[in-house]
Design an enzyme around this catalytic site. Sequence first.
Site, PDB file in Angstrom:
ATOM      1  N   ASP A 148      -4.272  -4.138  -0.234  1.00 42.57           N
ATOM      2  CA  ASP A 148      -3.994  -3.494   0.940  1.00 42.57           C
ATOM      3  C   ASP A 148      -2.437  -3.576   1.321  1.00 42.57           C
ATOM      4  O   ASP A 148      -1.968  -4.586   1.186  1.00 42.57           O
ATOM      5  CB  ASP A 148      -4.786  -4.311   2.223  1.00 42.57           C
ATOM      6  N   TYR A 150       0.750  -2.183   3.832  1.00 47.30           N
ATOM      7  CA  TYR A 150       1.436  -2.086   5.406  1.00 47.30           C
ATOM      8  C   TYR A 150       2.368  -1.275   5.303  1.00 47.30           C
ATOM      9  O   TYR A 150       3.520  -1.545   5.849  1.00 47.30           O
ATOM     10  CB  TYR A 150       1.949  -3.632   5.569  1.00 47.30           C
ATOM     11  N   HIS A 155       3.350   0.770  12.760  1.00 44.85           N
ATOM     12  CA  HIS A 155       2.347  -0.352  12.801  1.00 44.85           C
ATOM     13  C   HIS A 155       3.111  -1.793  12.754  1.00 44.85           C
ATOM     14  O   HIS A 155       2.690  -2.567  13.693  1.00 44.85           O
ATOM     15  CB  HIS A 155       1.191  -0.263  11.814  1.00 44.85           C
ATOM     16  N   ARG A 164       7.715 -11.102  17.759  1.00 40.64           N
ATOM     17  CA  ARG A 164       9.111 -11.365  17.739  1.00 40.64           C
ATOM     18  C   ARG A 164       9.603 -10.096  18.530  1.00 40.64           C
ATOM     19  O   ARG A 164      10.309  -9.039  18.029  1.00 40.64           O
ATOM     20  CB  ARG A 164       9.748 -11.097  16.385  1.00 40.64           C
ATOM     21  N   GLU A 223      -9.132  -1.558  11.390  1.00 47.50           N
ATOM     22  CA  GLU A 223      -7.882  -0.784  10.946  1.00 47.50           C
ATOM     23  C   GLU A 223      -8.172   0.440  10.481  1.00 47.50           C
ATOM     24  O   GLU A 223      -8.818   0.464   9.384  1.00 47.50           O
ATOM     25  CB  GLU A 223      -6.954  -1.890   9.948  1.00 47.50           C
ATOM     26  N   GLU A 225      -7.196   3.272   7.973  1.00 45.16           N
ATOM     27  CA  GLU A 225      -6.432   3.059   6.724  1.00 45.16           C
ATOM     28  C   GLU A 225      -6.798   4.542   5.867  1.00 45.16           C
ATOM     29  O   GLU A 225      -7.932   4.941   6.226  1.00 45.16           O
ATOM     30  CB  GLU A 225      -6.130   2.031   6.056  1.00 45.16           C
ATOM     31  N   ASP A 257     -10.428  -1.375   7.429  1.00 44.66           N
ATOM     32  CA  ASP A 257      -9.922  -2.561   6.973  1.00 44.66           C
ATOM     33  C   ASP A 257     -10.364  -3.731   8.226  1.00 44.66           C
ATOM     34  O   ASP A 257      -9.390  -4.285   8.988  1.00 44.66           O
ATOM     35  CB  ASP A 257      -8.797  -2.828   6.701  1.00 44.66           C
ATOM     36  N   ARG A 261      -9.308 -11.087  14.385  1.00 49.65           N
ATOM     37  CA  ARG A 261      -7.834 -11.255  14.782  1.00 49.65           C
ATOM     38  C   ARG A 261      -7.630 -12.889  15.292  1.00 49.65           C
ATOM     39  O   ARG A 261      -6.530 -13.471  15.065  1.00 49.65           O
ATOM     40  CB  ARG A 261      -7.264 -10.495  16.046  1.00 49.65           C
ATOM     41  N   GLN A 264      -7.460 -14.690  12.062  1.00 50.14           N
ATOM     42  CA  GLN A 264      -6.158 -14.420  11.325  1.00 50.14           C
ATOM     43  C   GLN A 264      -4.909 -15.035  11.817  1.00 50.14           C
ATOM     44  O   GLN A 264      -4.045 -15.531  11.156  1.00 50.14           O
ATOM     45  CB  GLN A 264      -6.025 -12.540  11.443  1.00 50.14           C
ATOM     46  N   TYR A 268      -3.130 -17.347   8.879  1.00 50.54           N
ATOM     47  CA  TYR A 268      -2.215 -16.436   8.013  1.00 50.54           C
ATOM     48  C   TYR A 268      -1.103 -17.286   7.472  1.00 50.54           C
ATOM     49  O   TYR A 268      -0.504 -16.651   6.620  1.00 50.54           O
ATOM     50  CB  TYR A 268      -2.117 -15.185   8.626  1.00 50.54           C
ATOM     51  N   LYS A 277     -10.009 -10.949   6.774  1.00 50.57           N
ATOM     52  CA  LYS A 277     -10.017  -9.678   6.303  1.00 50.57           C
ATOM     53  C   LYS A 277     -10.945  -9.472   5.171  1.00 50.57           C
ATOM     54  O   LYS A 277     -11.491  -8.217   4.931  1.00 50.57           O
ATOM     55  CB  LYS A 277      -8.747  -9.438   5.688  1.00 50.57           C
ATOM     56  N   THR A 281     -15.022  -4.471   4.029  1.00 53.75           N
ATOM     57  CA  THR A 281     -13.945  -3.347   4.328  1.00 53.75           C
ATOM     58  C   THR A 281     -14.959  -2.032   4.026  1.00 53.75           C
ATOM     59  O   THR A 281     -15.444  -1.836   2.884  1.00 53.75           O
ATOM     60  CB  THR A 281     -12.813  -3.332   2.993  1.00 53.75           C
ATOM     61  N   GLU A 398      -3.330  -3.081  18.644  1.00 56.49           N
ATOM     62  CA  GLU A 398      -2.239  -2.314  19.123  1.00 56.49           C
ATOM     63  C   GLU A 398      -2.401  -1.450  20.401  1.00 56.49           C
ATOM     64  O   GLU A 398      -1.741  -1.323  21.220  1.00 56.49           O
ATOM     65  CB  GLU A 398      -1.739  -1.184  17.965  1.00 56.49           C
TER      66      GLU A 398
HETATM   67 CA    CA Z   1      -5.068  -3.789   6.713  1.00 54.45          CA
END
Ligand code: CA
Length: 458
Positions: A148, A150, A155, A164, A223, A225, A257, A261, A264, A268, A277, A281, A398
Amino acid sequence: MHFKPDDTHNPDLQSWVESANDPASDFPIQNLPLCAFEVTHGEGEHRHSHAHPGVAIGDQILDVGMLVESGWMDREAPEDLIDALQQPYWFGIARSPRLVHDLRVVLQRFLAAGAGGGQQIRRLRDKAVRPLAETKLVPPLPIFNYTDFYASVHHATTVGSMFRPDNPLLPNYKHVPIGYHGRASSIVISGTPITRPKGQQSPPDSDPSAGPSFGPCKLLDYELEVGAYIARGNELGEPVPIALAHDHLLGLCLVNDWSARDIQKWEYQPLGPFLAKNFATSISPFIVTMDALRPFRRAAMERPAGDPKPLPYLSDPDDQSHGGFDITLEAFLLTEQMEAKGLPPHRLSKGSFKDMYWTFAQMLTHHASNGCNLQPGDLIASGTVSGHTPDSRGCLLELTWDGTNPDGKPKPRKPIQLPTGETRTFLADGDTVIFKGACEREGWRKVGFGECRGKVRG
Ligand code: CA
């Protein structure tokens, strides 16, 4: 790889499968996406089943295996195509873009309206198609490896801004396609129920001394994708030059996917995604071939002024001019209350795949650049496809994000309002997530991806 449309994309081509001629159909004769379906033989303890290769045409599935077995292919197809179709699933033809194209030409000949033919061919037509709605589809290729990426800068920027606010994109993003190895064993076909995962979660912010806990995921997300199937592999130790990368891609599908959260967030660092994850899927059942997508290719996303150029091993003029795909992608939510009231699924987002920062050729070439061997049937997914507008964001993380306060702390998430009066910040048990994808362009027949759907159960 050839990028230009040819006779097989002629929008005037029609099929004797009437439903394929409806302009709204995902599966006109110009598409012919590859799939596999289960065929059962025998009774009782002698009952056994196996996968047959097929293609979608209108609201039907054409049994390609039957065309081979009936002898029709012997008269119509080149010998190496017939040999390739003897192999299980689509492994035989995946090795060669020419065979994929030959198959397309031969199947169009069988399916074309006005092709004529005697009683024998009419009988074969009746036997070789079956209603899609009554067919049990299985994954079109057994997937042994799943990676997978990114690749959406939108995103990556939005998610990065949650952690950040002043510096959302990490310094490597515009130089290196970021990815991680996913898990192939938990890839499931559209329609398979998704069990809410359990996992370890961080101590609550309000009481860090409470320690971590273990239990059902509370922040379950999807997600949206796009996935690419690897056609031809590469030997271990032998990279794939980007100029040849397109010949190693068989076609595309939709991917969900599913993401936990809360799990994660705790797990992570420092090695990246793991149990948040790999519990499931979902994939749509069809491989829309690179051939079918030719009219919808477009230039790769133009990098904004000031962005670095990709390193030479990731740069190719053909990929720059044709490496993008204009695929409209939509995500929908259907709750159990909506189902009970007979309401249609509620659209959560609509975006396009054309705005991806990295192309599939760049992802593939980067993946193999250290000599890692990709294999036929491997799946590489794009990462969440989000556009630059809030309504094109491809996950709830998001969509329900409402930014930060002046002090840098996140504002409370903004729940999604549903027609029943229900709200969602993340997914509840009983929720069904549905993805749709389609290519539409003036002067060409629509080429659709079908659905990728999954219902969450507790
Ligand atoms: Ca993904």
